[in-house]
Design an enzyme around this catalytic site. Structure first.
Site, mmCIF file in Angstrom:
data_model
loop_
_atom_site.group_PDB
_atom_site.id
_atom_site.type_symbol
_atom_site.label_atom_id
_atom_site.label_comp_id
_atom_site.label_asym_id
_atom_site.label_seq_id
_atom_site.Cartn_x
_atom_site.Cartn_y
_atom_site.Cartn_z
ATOM 1 N N PHE A 103 12.637 0.105 -8.069
ATOM 2 C CA PHE A 103 12.297 -1.304 -8.224
ATOM 3 C C PHE A 103 10.783 -1.487 -8.110
ATOM 4 C CE2 PHE A 103 16.697 -1.773 -6.644
ATOM 5 C CZ PHE A 103 17.179 -2.761 -7.493
ATOM 6 N N GLY A 104 10.259 -2.560 -8.724
ATOM 7 C CA GLY A 104 8.885 -2.967 -8.445
ATOM 8 C C GLY A 104 7.939 -2.832 -9.606
ATOM 9 N N LEU B 222 0.864 -1.182 0.000
ATOM 10 C CA LEU B 222 0.000 0.000 0.000
ATOM 11 C C LEU B 222 0.902 1.235 0.000
ATOM 12 C CD1 LEU B 222 -2.809 -0.729 2.637
ATOM 13 C CD2 LEU B 222 -3.036 -0.656 0.141
ATOM 14 N N ARG B 223 0.457 2.283 -0.681
ATOM 15 C CA ARG B 223 1.234 3.522 -0.685
ATOM 16 C C ARG B 223 0.590 4.582 0.203
ATOM 17 N NH1 ARG B 223 6.164 1.878 -1.992
ATOM 18 N NH2 ARG B 223 6.376 1.169 -4.130
ATOM 19 N N ASP C 275 2.882 -9.325 -5.395
ATOM 20 C CA ASP C 275 4.003 -8.419 -5.139
ATOM 21 C C ASP C 275 3.716 -7.046 -5.759
ATOM 22 O OD1 ASP C 275 6.446 -7.614 -4.108
ATOM 23 O OD2 ASP C 275 7.561 -8.227 -5.887
#
Lengths: 322, 440
Positions: B336-337, B76-77, B318
């Site tokens: 990343f991500g 979650l951001r 992810d």
């Protein structure tokens, strides 16, 4: 080579630990202590039993109650008591320790009561002197006089040790008190539990004959004795638990958790207490159940008994060998 | 998109469905009845005699009806990085992907190392009302890898497990204490295994591609060393550990051997690691910059084999939203991500289409297995269980288009990929929260 000890009832020159003592030997020490409890409550507390004897309190670690207790015990028996508090150099500890021991030994003391921050240090010292040595606490190994005074406190209140269910709660990992108590209580036929977060339980402690719990309510169930331990932050390297708040929430003794124990369960603590950390103030000061002050009182009597018995085994300096 | 939030009181009959319940192995034609927030009845041949009066009927058209997906690794951001995503945007993305329960890493701002943040996320998620949102707590304060967070109290506040999120705990003594302390309360520790000192500065997998592209690289040993270390620590402490995002053949093999020795260890992986390899980095595509990095084809195949033989226990999305600015960078500097919620089911079904797993087995890795790991009640079609459901067509073909994702950030490593398997309807607590085609 030392000469054969006089007493056959307690055939040891030193009191270095509880481990290895027989039930009879422990009972002898407790029985002898009983009479001193009474004597200490009289106006005239002084005897001449150890007149002419020299006792040195050699403390390599700060202490209030144990050192005072040994000092009073020696003086009430009529001995000359010297206190030596030694600042330790962590670098050359071993060398300093032995040098100090040899120096003191040359002055012909009869008993050395020693506390040291390293486990095994007092055994090392005892090999280098020809007087009697009492372990007043070595590292996280043993603290035999504390276990004896705890046992006598329990025995006087409950009339026995055998068959009692005792919970030792908290920082078992860093506790010499816990180890000595486990040995003593098991030897005398009590059942011992330890209750602590897994980070504060030493590995393979079950092999010492205890049942391990990680939940206070489960572990305190049906206990006769609740023995709290001080959280020894000064011995902790790294973090063993997240915060005092969380520690108290899960492992601090309060009335809610205590409710799991027997209604007449005794509350004990070797001191010094961290109120609000391992024990709630209300519980600690509940004199219907808390015997924490009584433990201190009985401590003097127990140390008198130990001094008397060991002194009787020690020949005069002229007859000693090293 | 029609979010029928008020359709909660009545009873709904799902008829003409291929029921798949991986928890019990059920796979066959049947129906399911929800009443309020729970499953009231389910079974082969249910409603064969017709649907009772007063029940809303949903015809599944012969498509699969399964428990909603349980995604145990989502970032979650919110709070703290709302420009990358919010609880609402992640929630929309989740239900579009058939995910009805998700668990967030603690890498928010502030970090979830305090009870108040656990409660904040829970309250925000309740207000948003899409997928169910759970959180992990941090193992160490501020994710710094040094001092333990209040694991016991965080668990009481609702944290499902403990992890330092995208970073592994470098100090073995700290992880040892964490495993041991967590075991006091029976709590699960989760770790993304990567030795930080070996990964530092690296941008992609070590090997030929990195050499040709001239990119700093991360060796596979960074993962393997940590997995081997962690296995020893679990053995020593008696703790419970779940390893996340396995990407290398040797790490999978290490877990396989540990499980054979009876060690309490579980693991998961994510679609990029069984559907992509380092070739996807291609011409410096930063959407393919993931952590751990995409590995070699041999590693990818080993991950597939690990999923097929049960060594790998679960698949997660992810989901790691990154805004454009973070990705529109020279490769080594890009973040990343990748996001993964909306492609989770379709890419996972490649395991079925390529003949590695049956549909129920793919679903088990996405539902009952992760749910059981964290002790949730979700992920099963059982009477009394929460009515969290997904209706999907396992064969319908579509093409991933980053611009059409519902998430706020669009950084999918699968952009442009033709896939099979489409979510048609998602139901949370008996409410239809997503229907394909009714998207605006």
């Amino acid at each position: 080579m030392s000469k054969a000890p006089k007493s056959t009832a307690f055939p040891h020159r030193h009191l270095l630990g509880i481990e290895g003592l027989s039930p009879d030997e422990i009972s002898l020490l407790l029985d002898r202590s009983e009479k001193y409890v009474e004597q200490n409550r009289k106006a005239d507390k002084k005897q001449a039993t150890l007149r002419g004897r020299t006792i040195i309190n050699l403390f390599f670690e700060p202490s209030t109650r144990t050192q005072t207790s040994f000092e009073l015990a020696g003086k009430r028996l009529g001995a000359d008591v010297i206190n030596m508090s030694v600042a330790t150099s962590s670098v050359r500890k071993g060398e300093t320790l032995i040098d100090t021991a040899m120096t003191l030994n040359a002055m012909h003391p009869d008993v050395l009561a020693v506390r040291h921050p390293d486990s095994g240090a007092i055994k090392l010292l005892s090999d280098k002197v020809n007087c009697a040595v009492i372990n007043g606490g070595d590292g996280t190994h043993e603290h035999p006089t504390q276990a004896l005074l705890d046992a006598l406190t329990i025995r006087r209140r409950k009339g026995r040790l055998e068959g009692l269910l005792v919970a030792i709660c908290g920082d078992v990992l860093h506790s010499r008190v816990a180890r000595s108590n486990i040995h003593l209580l098991n030897t005398m036929g009590a059942r011992v539990r330890v209750i602590a977060p897994r980070t504060l339980v030493p590995s393979s402690i079950e092999r010492l004959g205890v049942e391990v719990f990680h939940d206070m309510r489960a572990g305190l169930q049906d206990c006769d004795i609740v023995m709290m331990l001080r959280l020894q932050s000064e011995r902790m390297q790294g973090n063993f638990f997240p915060s005092v708040r969380e520690y108290f929430h899960f492992f601090g003794l309060d009335y809610e958790k205590l409710a799991a124990a027997k209604p007449d369960a005794l509350i004990m603590h070797p001191g010094p207490m961290n109120r609000g950390v391992e024990i709630d103030s209300l519980v600690a000061d509940d004199f219907g159940r808390s015997v924490i002050r009584e433990q201190v009182e009985i401590g003097v009597a127990v140390r008198m008994a130990v001094l008397e018995i060991l002194s009787a085994n020690i020949p005069p300096p002229a007859d000693r060998n090293l | 998109m029609s979010l029928k939030r008020n359709e909660r009181s009545g009873r709904v009959a799902y008829v003409n469905a291929r029921l798949i319940d991986p928890a019990t192995g059920l796979d066959g034609r049947g129906g399911l009845l929800t009443e309020g927030e729970a499953i009231a009845d389910v079974g082969i041949g249910l409603f064969a005699q017709g649907v009772p009066e007063g029940v809303i009927v949903v015809d599944c058209g012969g498509q699969c009806l399964a428990p909603g997906l349980v995604d145990i690794r989502v970032q979650l951001r919110e709070p703290g990085n709302e420009h990358k995503g919010t609880i609402a945007s992640t929630g929309r993305s989740a239900i579009a992907g058939g995910v009805t329960s998700l668990v967030s890493l603690p890498d928010t701002k502030p970090v979830i190392d305090d009870m108040s943040v656990v409660e904040f996320v829970a309250r925000r998620a309740r207000l948003v009302g899409l997928a169910k949102v759970y959180t992990y707590g941090a193992i160490t304060r501020g994710l710094k890898g040094a001092e333990l967070a209040e694991l016991g109290m965080l668990a009481e506040a609702g944290a499902l497990g403990f992890t330092d999120g995208v970073t592994a705990i470098a100090d073995a003594q700290v992880l040892r204490r964490a495993l041991s302390y967590a075991a006091t309360f029976g709590l699960l520790i989760l770790e993304r295994p990567e030795e930080p000192s070996l990964a530092k500065g690296g941008a992609m997998n070590q090997g030929e591609t990195a050499t040709r592209l001239g990119l700093p690289s991360i060796p596979r040993a960074a993962e393997v060393i940590m997995v081997e270390r962690d296995i020893r620590l679990v053995e020593m402490t008696g703790g419970r550990l779940h390893l996340m995002n396995l990407s290398t053949a040797e790490a999978v093999e290490a877990v396989r051997r540990a499980k054979k020795r009876g060690i309490e260890i579980t693991c998961d992986t994510a679609p990029p690691y069984f559907a992509l390899n380092e070739i996807a980095v291609g011409d410096y595509r930063t959407f393919a910059k993931l952590s751990p990095p995409l590995r070699s084809e041999d590693d990818r195949q080993a991950v597939v084999a690990g999923l097929a033989d049960g060594t790998i226990d679960a698949i997660t999305s992810d989901d790691m939203p990154q805004d454009e600015d973070a990705k529109r960078q020279p490769f080594a500097q890009a973040a990343f991500g990748g996001v993964g919620l909306e492609t989770l089911l379709a890419v996972s079904l490649e395991l079925y289409h390529n003949g590695h797993l049956t549909v129920p087995n793919v679903l088990r890795l996405l539902t009952a297995a992760p749910s059981n790991l964290l002790g949730l009640t979700a992920g099963r079609l059982a009477k009394g269980a929460p009515a969290d459901l997904v209706v999907f067509d396992p064969d319908r073909a579509w093409k991933v288009d980053a611009d059409l994702l519902l998430s706020k950030s669009k950084n999918t490593p699968f952009d442009g990929r033709p896939v099979q398997g489409r979510v048609l309807r998602t139901v949370v607590d008996g409410r239809a929260v997503f229907e394909l085609g009714s998207m605006a």
